[in-house]
Write a protein that holds these residues in place. Structure first.
Motif, short mmCIF file in Angstrom:
data_model
loop_
_atom_site.label_atom_id
_atom_site.label_comp_id
_atom_site.label_asym_id
_atom_site.label_seq_id
_atom_site.Cartn_x
_atom_site.Cartn_y
_atom_site.Cartn_z
N PHE A 1 -6.39 -5.07 -6.27
CA PHE A 1 -7.22 -5.06 -5.07
C PHE A 1 -7.52 -3.64 -4.61
CE2 PHE A 1 -2.86 -5.13 -3.74
CZ PHE A 1 -2.80 -4.28 -2.65
N ILE A 2 -6.81 -2.65 -5.15
CA ILE A 2 -6.99 -1.27 -4.74
C ILE A 2 -7.62 -0.42 -5.83
CG2 ILE A 2 -5.80 0.77 -3.87
CD1 ILE A 2 -3.58 -1.12 -2.94
N LEU A 3 -7.15 -0.60 -7.06
CA LEU A 3 -7.59 0.23 -8.18
C LEU A 3 -8.60 -0.49 -9.05
CD1 LEU A 3 -4.20 1.75 -9.33
CD2 LEU A 3 -6.05 2.94 -8.20
N PRO A 4 -9.54 0.25 -9.62
CA PRO A 4 -10.47 -0.38 -10.57
C PRO A 4 -9.75 -0.73 -11.87
CG PRO A 4 -10.90 1.98 -10.36
CD PRO A 4 -9.86 1.64 -9.36
N LYS A 5 -10.32 -1.67 -12.62
CA LYS A 5 -9.69 -2.14 -13.84
C LYS A 5 -9.55 -1.05 -14.89
CE LYS A 5 -10.89 -6.96 -13.42
NZ LYS A 5 -11.54 -8.11 -13.99
N ASN A 6 -10.51 -0.13 -14.94
CA ASN A 6 -10.41 0.93 -15.95
C ASN A 6 -9.23 1.86 -15.68
OD1 ASN A 6 -11.49 2.21 -13.74
ND2 ASN A 6 -13.23 3.10 -14.82
N ARG A 7 -8.84 2.03 -14.42
CA ARG A 7 -7.66 2.84 -14.09
C ARG A 7 -6.39 2.15 -14.58
NH1 ARG A 7 -6.56 7.21 -10.29
NH2 ARG A 7 -8.81 7.26 -10.22
N ILE A 8 -6.36 0.83 -14.46
CA ILE A 8 -5.20 0.07 -14.92
C ILE A 8 -5.11 0.14 -16.44
CG2 ILE A 8 -4.19 -2.25 -15.05
CD1 ILE A 8 -5.45 -2.76 -12.29
N GLU A 9 -6.24 0.02 -17.11
CA GLU A 9 -6.25 0.11 -18.58
C GLU A 9 -5.81 1.49 -19.04
OE1 GLU A 9 -10.07 -1.14 -20.00
OE2 GLU A 9 -9.87 -3.10 -19.06
N LYS A 10 -6.23 2.54 -18.34
CA LYS A 10 -5.81 3.89 -18.70
C LYS A 10 -4.30 4.05 -18.52
CE LYS A 10 -6.45 8.78 -17.68
NZ LYS A 10 -5.04 9.07 -17.79
N ALA A 11 -3.76 3.50 -17.45
CA ALA A 11 -2.31 3.57 -17.23
C ALA A 11 -1.55 2.85 -18.34
CB ALA A 11 -1.97 2.98 -15.86
N LEU A 12 -2.08 1.73 -18.81
CA LEU A 12 -1.45 1.01 -19.91
C LEU A 12 -1.47 1.84 -21.19
CD1 LEU A 12 -2.80 -2.59 -19.31
CD2 LEU A 12 -0.43 -1.86 -19.18
N ASN B 1 -1.14 2.03 3.84
CA ASN B 1 -0.32 3.07 4.44
C ASN B 1 0.48 3.79 3.35
OD1 ASN B 1 1.34 4.62 5.98
ND2 ASN B 1 2.03 2.96 7.30
N ARG B 2 0.40 5.12 3.34
CA ARG B 2 1.09 5.90 2.31
C ARG B 2 2.61 5.74 2.37
NH1 ARG B 2 -3.57 8.65 2.77
NH2 ARG B 2 -4.50 9.36 0.83
N ASP B 3 3.14 5.53 3.56
CA ASP B 3 4.60 5.34 3.68
C ASP B 3 5.04 4.09 2.92
OD1 ASP B 3 4.82 7.61 5.23
OD2 ASP B 3 4.66 6.51 7.12
N VAL B 4 4.24 3.05 2.98
CA VAL B 4 4.56 1.81 2.27
C VAL B 4 4.50 2.04 0.76
CG1 VAL B 4 3.79 -0.56 1.83
CG2 VAL B 4 3.75 0.36 4.15
N LEU B 5 3.50 2.79 0.31
CA LEU B 5 3.37 3.09 -1.12
C LEU B 5 4.54 3.94 -1.61
CD1 LEU B 5 -0.45 3.85 -1.31
CD2 LEU B 5 0.72 1.75 -2.00
N ILE B 6 4.95 4.91 -0.79
CA ILE B 6 6.08 5.78 -1.16
C ILE B 6 7.36 4.96 -1.23
CG2 ILE B 6 7.52 7.68 -0.34
CD1 ILE B 6 4.94 9.02 0.63
N LYS B 7 7.55 4.03 -0.30
CA LYS B 7 8.74 3.17 -0.33
C LYS B 7 8.75 2.29 -1.58
CE LYS B 7 9.60 3.02 4.60
NZ LYS B 7 9.59 2.21 5.83
N ALA B 8 7.59 1.77 -1.97
CA ALA B 8 7.51 0.94 -3.17
C ALA B 8 7.82 1.78 -4.42
CB ALA B 8 6.13 0.31 -3.28
N PHE B 9 7.28 3.00 -4.45
CA PHE B 9 7.55 3.90 -5.57
C PHE B 9 9.04 4.23 -5.65
CE2 PHE B 9 8.18 8.16 -7.22
CZ PHE B 9 7.47 8.13 -8.41
N SER B 10 9.63 4.55 -4.51
CA SER B 10 11.06 4.89 -4.46
C SER B 10 11.92 3.70 -4.89
CB SER B 10 11.45 5.35 -3.07
OG SER B 10 10.78 6.53 -2.73
N LEU C 1 0.85 4.22 -11.31
CA LEU C 1 -0.32 3.78 -10.56
C LEU C 1 -0.13 4.01 -9.06
CD1 LEU C 1 -1.14 0.47 -12.45
CD2 LEU C 1 -2.52 2.54 -12.41
N LEU C 2 1.08 3.82 -8.58
CA LEU C 2 1.35 4.07 -7.16
C LEU C 2 1.19 5.55 -6.83
CD1 LEU C 2 4.40 1.71 -6.53
CD2 LEU C 2 2.08 1.47 -5.63
N ILE C 3 1.58 6.42 -7.74
CA ILE C 3 1.40 7.86 -7.51
C ILE C 3 -0.08 8.19 -7.37
CG2 ILE C 3 1.49 10.09 -8.72
CD1 ILE C 3 4.01 9.56 -7.32
#
Length: 107
Positions: free
Chosen positions: A13-24, A71-80, A50-52
């Motif tokens: 819902f946030i990233l385009p599909k091509n970004r996900i494919e590149k990460a893979l 919210n960036r704080d939520v993303l940082i918590k998920a990454f951590s 992807l979270l970074i």
């Protein structure tokens, strides 16, 4: 469920599909392979990557269209949480210096 579907279900819902494919591709994962417990660590680290990209992205505004990220704080918590799950060094954790003992004096 495939590996690509597992990643897409969390960040599509946030990233385009091509970004996900590149990460893979960067993580050397086959998106069409089945999601298994054995590949869980590689998938979690790919998701952390992807979270970074989301943490370092800026909100976009153009004319009447505005894209606002979570919210960036939520993303940082998920990454951590992902890094703690695999006992990796979290770059967002605060560094608390430990006191050093210089001399021991007997009383």
């Amino acid at each position: 469920m495939t590996i690509k579907e597992a990643l897409t279900s969390t960040v599509a819902f946030i990233l385009p599909k091509n970004r996900i494919e590149k990460a893979l591709i960067d993580a050397e994962l086959d998106g069409s392979a089945d999601y298994t417990k054995a590949s869980e660590k590689a998938i979690d680290l790919c998701m952390a990557g992807l979270l970074i990209t989301l943490i370092t992205s800026a909100d976009e505004t153009e004319d009447d269209l505005s894209t606002k990220l979570p919210n960036r704080d939520v993303l940082i918590k998920a990454f951590s949480a992902l890094y703690r799950k695999w006992n990796l060094v979290d770059p967002f954790s605060p560094v608390i210096p430990k006191p050093t003992v210089r001399q021991i004096t007997p009383w």
